[in-house]
Scaffold this motif. Structure first.
Motif, mmCIF file in Angstrom:
data_model
loop_
_atom_site.group_PDB
_atom_site.id
_atom_site.type_symbol
_atom_site.label_atom_id
_atom_site.label_comp_id
_atom_site.label_asym_id
_atom_site.label_seq_id
_atom_site.Cartn_x
_atom_site.Cartn_y
_atom_site.Cartn_z
ATOM 1 N N LEU A 137 0.338 -1.209 0.117
ATOM 2 C CA LEU A 137 0.143 0.179 -0.367
ATOM 3 C C LEU A 137 1.436 1.378 0.097
ATOM 4 C CD1 LEU A 137 -2.765 -1.441 3.008
ATOM 5 C CD2 LEU A 137 -3.305 -0.418 0.572
ATOM 6 N N GLN A 138 1.771 1.316 0.490
ATOM 7 C CA GLN A 138 2.306 2.789 0.737
ATOM 8 C C GLN A 138 3.348 2.498 -0.521
ATOM 9 O OE1 GLN A 138 5.274 1.326 4.486
ATOM 10 N NE2 GLN A 138 3.984 2.653 5.730
ATOM 11 N N MET A 139 4.070 1.644 -0.891
ATOM 12 C CA MET A 139 4.516 1.838 -2.085
ATOM 13 C C MET A 139 3.662 2.082 -3.387
ATOM 14 S SD MET A 139 7.516 0.924 -4.251
ATOM 15 C CE MET A 139 8.163 -0.458 -3.612
ATOM 16 N N TYR A 140 2.615 1.313 -3.277
ATOM 17 C CA TYR A 140 1.196 2.260 -4.568
ATOM 18 C C TYR A 140 1.169 3.963 -4.380
ATOM 19 C CZ TYR A 140 -2.521 1.890 -7.662
ATOM 20 O OH TYR A 140 -3.029 2.364 -8.529
ATOM 21 N N GLN A 141 1.027 4.379 -2.904
ATOM 22 C CA GLN A 141 0.984 5.738 -2.445
ATOM 23 C C GLN A 141 1.949 6.453 -3.144
ATOM 24 O OE1 GLN A 141 0.754 6.258 1.757
ATOM 25 N NE2 GLN A 141 -0.780 7.642 1.393
ATOM 26 N N GLN A 142 3.075 6.165 -2.807
ATOM 27 C CA GLN A 142 3.980 6.435 -3.430
ATOM 28 C C GLN A 142 4.540 6.506 -5.921
ATOM 29 O OE1 GLN A 142 8.043 4.817 -2.703
ATOM 30 N NE2 GLN A 142 8.905 5.761 -4.246
ATOM 31 N N TRP A 143 3.965 5.684 -5.080
ATOM 32 C CA TRP A 143 3.778 5.611 -7.326
ATOM 33 C C TRP A 143 2.409 7.161 -7.679
ATOM 34 C CZ3 TRP A 143 3.246 -0.352 -9.859
ATOM 35 C CH2 TRP A 143 4.309 -0.773 -8.724
ATOM 36 N N LEU A 144 1.670 6.901 -6.457
ATOM 37 C CA LEU A 144 0.680 7.987 -6.919
ATOM 38 C C LEU A 144 1.285 9.835 -6.911
ATOM 39 C CD1 LEU A 144 -2.967 6.539 -5.289
ATOM 40 C CD2 LEU A 144 -2.575 6.718 -7.699
ATOM 41 N N LYS A 145 2.296 9.694 -5.731
ATOM 42 C CA LYS A 145 2.145 10.897 -5.218
ATOM 43 C C LYS A 145 3.517 11.012 -6.281
ATOM 44 C CE LYS A 145 1.655 10.953 -0.284
ATOM 45 N NZ LYS A 145 0.036 11.960 -0.407
ATOM 46 N N LEU A 146 4.233 10.028 -7.128
ATOM 47 C CA LEU A 146 5.878 11.037 -7.834
ATOM 48 C C LEU A 146 5.437 10.185 -9.226
ATOM 49 C CD1 LEU A 146 8.561 9.742 -4.971
ATOM 50 C CD2 LEU A 146 7.892 12.149 -5.528
ATOM 51 N N SER A 147 4.182 9.909 -9.353
ATOM 52 C CA SER A 147 4.035 10.238 -10.810
ATOM 53 C C SER A 147 4.360 11.146 -11.739
ATOM 54 C CB SER A 147 2.293 9.564 -10.796
ATOM 55 O OG SER A 147 1.486 11.378 -10.710
ATOM 56 N N GLY A 151 6.865 9.441 -14.293
ATOM 57 C CA GLY A 151 6.153 10.231 -15.704
ATOM 58 C C GLY A 151 5.290 8.415 -16.099
ATOM 59 N N ILE A 152 4.646 7.859 -14.798
ATOM 60 C CA ILE A 152 4.076 7.497 -15.217
ATOM 61 C C ILE A 152 2.406 7.543 -15.018
ATOM 62 C CG2 ILE A 152 5.470 5.588 -14.552
ATOM 63 C CD1 ILE A 152 3.982 5.390 -11.703
ATOM 64 N N SER A 153 0.687 6.642 -15.311
ATOM 65 C CA SER A 153 -0.179 6.919 -14.979
ATOM 66 C C SER A 153 -0.357 5.742 -14.349
ATOM 67 C CB SER A 153 -1.091 6.957 -16.448
ATOM 68 O OG SER A 153 -0.746 9.360 -16.799
ATOM 69 N N ASN A 154 -0.501 5.968 -12.887
ATOM 70 C CA ASN A 154 -1.433 5.049 -12.503
ATOM 71 C C ASN A 154 -3.289 4.773 -12.863
ATOM 72 O OD1 ASN A 154 1.797 4.444 -10.753
ATOM 73 N ND2 ASN A 154 0.466 5.784 -10.186
ATOM 74 N N ILE A 155 -3.451 2.971 -12.800
ATOM 75 C CA ILE A 155 -4.912 3.048 -12.787
ATOM 76 C C ILE A 155 -5.434 2.041 -12.519
ATOM 77 C CG2 ILE A 155 -7.029 2.238 -14.934
ATOM 78 C CD1 ILE A 155 -4.582 3.579 -17.477
ATOM 79 N N VAL A 156 -6.044 1.865 -11.837
ATOM 80 C CA VAL A 156 -6.659 0.891 -10.719
ATOM 81 C C VAL A 156 -8.415 0.228 -11.199
ATOM 82 C CG1 VAL A 156 -7.049 2.805 -8.789
ATOM 83 C CG2 VAL A 156 -6.599 0.007 -8.569
ATOM 84 N N ILE A 157 -8.712 -1.071 -10.806
ATOM 85 C CA ILE A 157 -9.554 -1.167 -11.500
ATOM 86 C C ILE A 157 -10.257 -1.686 -10.672
ATOM 87 C CG2 ILE A 157 -11.060 -2.330 -13.326
ATOM 88 C CD1 ILE A 157 -8.696 -2.373 -15.476
ATOM 89 N N LEU A 158 -11.170 -1.556 -9.482
ATOM 90 C CA LEU A 158 -12.286 -2.233 -9.259
ATOM 91 C C LEU A 158 -13.501 -3.017 -9.403
ATOM 92 C CD1 LEU A 158 -11.326 0.510 -6.323
ATOM 93 C CD2 LEU A 158 -9.612 -1.999 -6.336
ATOM 94 N N HIS A 159 -14.276 -4.014 -8.973
ATOM 95 C CA HIS A 159 -15.176 -4.425 -9.258
ATOM 96 C C HIS A 159 -15.981 -3.673 -8.462
ATOM 97 C CE1 HIS A 159 -13.917 -7.872 -12.154
ATOM 98 N NE2 HIS A 159 -13.471 -7.874 -11.131
ATOM 99 N N TYR A 179 -8.572 2.742 0.930
ATOM 100 C CA TYR A 179 -9.295 3.796 0.772
ATOM 101 C C TYR A 179 -9.402 5.207 0.789
ATOM 102 C CZ TYR A 179 -13.503 0.542 1.637
ATOM 103 O OH TYR A 179 -14.278 -0.473 1.270
ATOM 104 N N SER A 180 -8.382 5.594 1.406
ATOM 105 C CA SER A 180 -7.702 7.037 1.251
ATOM 106 C C SER A 180 -6.925 6.907 0.190
ATOM 107 C CB SER A 180 -6.126 7.107 1.997
ATOM 108 O OG SER A 180 -6.092 8.003 1.746
ATOM 109 N N ILE A 181 -6.436 6.131 -0.425
ATOM 110 C CA ILE A 181 -5.504 5.381 -2.286
ATOM 111 C C ILE A 181 -6.306 5.893 -2.544
ATOM 112 C CG2 ILE A 181 -4.585 4.310 -3.248
ATOM 113 C CD1 ILE A 181 -2.790 3.207 -0.918
ATOM 114 N N ALA A 182 -7.300 5.618 -2.984
ATOM 115 C CA ALA A 182 -8.472 5.493 -4.005
ATOM 116 C C ALA A 182 -9.967 6.517 -3.187
ATOM 117 C CB ALA A 182 -10.166 4.556 -3.843
ATOM 118 N N GLY A 183 -9.790 7.092 -3.189
ATOM 119 C CA GLY A 183 -10.601 8.938 -2.956
ATOM 120 C C GLY A 183 -9.460 9.877 -2.793
ATOM 121 N N ASP A 184 -7.576 9.391 -2.867
ATOM 122 C CA ASP A 184 -6.283 10.361 -3.597
ATOM 123 C C ASP A 184 -6.512 10.403 -5.050
ATOM 124 O OD1 ASP A 184 -6.420 11.315 -1.456
ATOM 125 O OD2 ASP A 184 -4.789 10.182 -0.909
#
Length: 285
Positions: A137-147, A151-159, A179-184
């Motif tokens: 989770l912390q790694m994914y949060q880092q990817w979002l903050k440092l996207s 030079g990346i775009s993060n796409i997460v798919i939830l059913h 949930y914080s990551i999903a909201g951000d």
């Protein structure tokens, strides 16, 4: 002591393999260290527990997956790279979690290489599976903050938003962070939801009640798009019109010709079978 023994085993494996260590090599070094009581009794004692853990990877229920060099290489020049770990879930939750950790570390090593001067999309098809541990989770949060930095775009798919309820325990740090990551995530695309999800997206994604009601009535291919501070109703279904449907129609083989009523002697009660747009009736014989 266990940490010191692991570091010593890793250092030895790096030297003996010309900087190409594996879990099998580290396990062999730990086994050797555990017998060297005459050199450092505390280090030898500290190597016992880690060697039992790594033995599962070499000879136990986790063998055949992580202990040796990878049988595939990450093709950094390919336009699309897919890492499919779905089949590994049959081996158990631990195997699945370890696979996610390995692939996350693999992706991190690639996307953090700014010298590549590439922009990438990082798509997680089952987003919640990458959020099973606090570290991921912390790694994914880092990817979002440092996207932008990477030079990346993060796409997460939830059913559904409820998928994140599988992350950690209720009110745990892991679930709250998920949930914080999903909201951000700035841009959100919501397809049709059911009644149970209506309250969840209002609470977790701050979707207005009127939009939540609209999301319950969406047709196939329609979705609500939240891009920045704007919202849109988008029809992305390629067969919304008759001429488009004829262009993309691929279900001809499934549409059987209507042959009239059929007597079925094996049925004890009337039933019906849907065949394309025509419904022949099966009657009891």
């Amino acid at each position: 002591m266990e940490h010191a023994a692991l570091l010593e085993a890793l250092d030895r494996c790096i030297v003996h393999t010309d900087d190409q260590p594996t879990l099998r090599g580290v396990f062999a070094e730990l086994t050797q260290i555990s017998t060297e009581t005459n050199k450092d009794r505390h280090l030898a004692h500290g190597a016992i527990q880690p060697s039992f853990v790594l033995r599962r990877f070499v000879n136990g229920d986790l063998s055949g997956l992580f202990e040796d060099h990878s049988t595939v290489r990450f093709d950094d020049d390919a336009p699309i790279v897919v890492v499919d770990t779905s089949e590994l879930f049959a081996r158990g939750d631990l195997v699945a979690q370890l696979s996610q950790i390995c692939t996350t570390a693999w992706n991190q090593a690639v996307i953090s290489d700014r010298n590549a001067h590439k922009t990438r999309y990082v798509i997680r098809e089952e987003g919640w599976r990458d959020m099973t541990s606090l570290a991921s989770l912390q790694m994914y949060q880092q990817w979002l903050k440092l996207s932008r930095h990477y030079g990346i775009s993060n796409i997460v798919i939830l059913h559904k938003m409820g998928d994140l309820d599988a992350v950690g325990e209720a009110d745990s740090q892991e679930r709250n962070l998920a949930y914080s990551i999903a909201g951000d995530i700035e841009n959100k695309f919501i397809f049709r939801i059911n009644q149970q999800e209506s309250a969840s997206i209002q609470q977790r994604l701050s979707v207005p009640p009127a939009h939540a009601d609209m999301a319950r009535q969406l047709r196939k291919g329609e979705f609500l798009a939240y891009v920045g501070q704007y919202s849109y109703l988008v029809d992305a279904f390629a067969t919304s019109t008759d001429w488009e449907y004829g262009l993309f129609k691929t279900d001809d083989a499934m549409e059987l010709p209507y042959l009239g009523p059929v007597n079925c002697s094996t049925s004890s009660h009337p039933t019906s079978m849907l065949s394309g747009r025509r419904t022949p009736t099966w009657t009891a014989g």
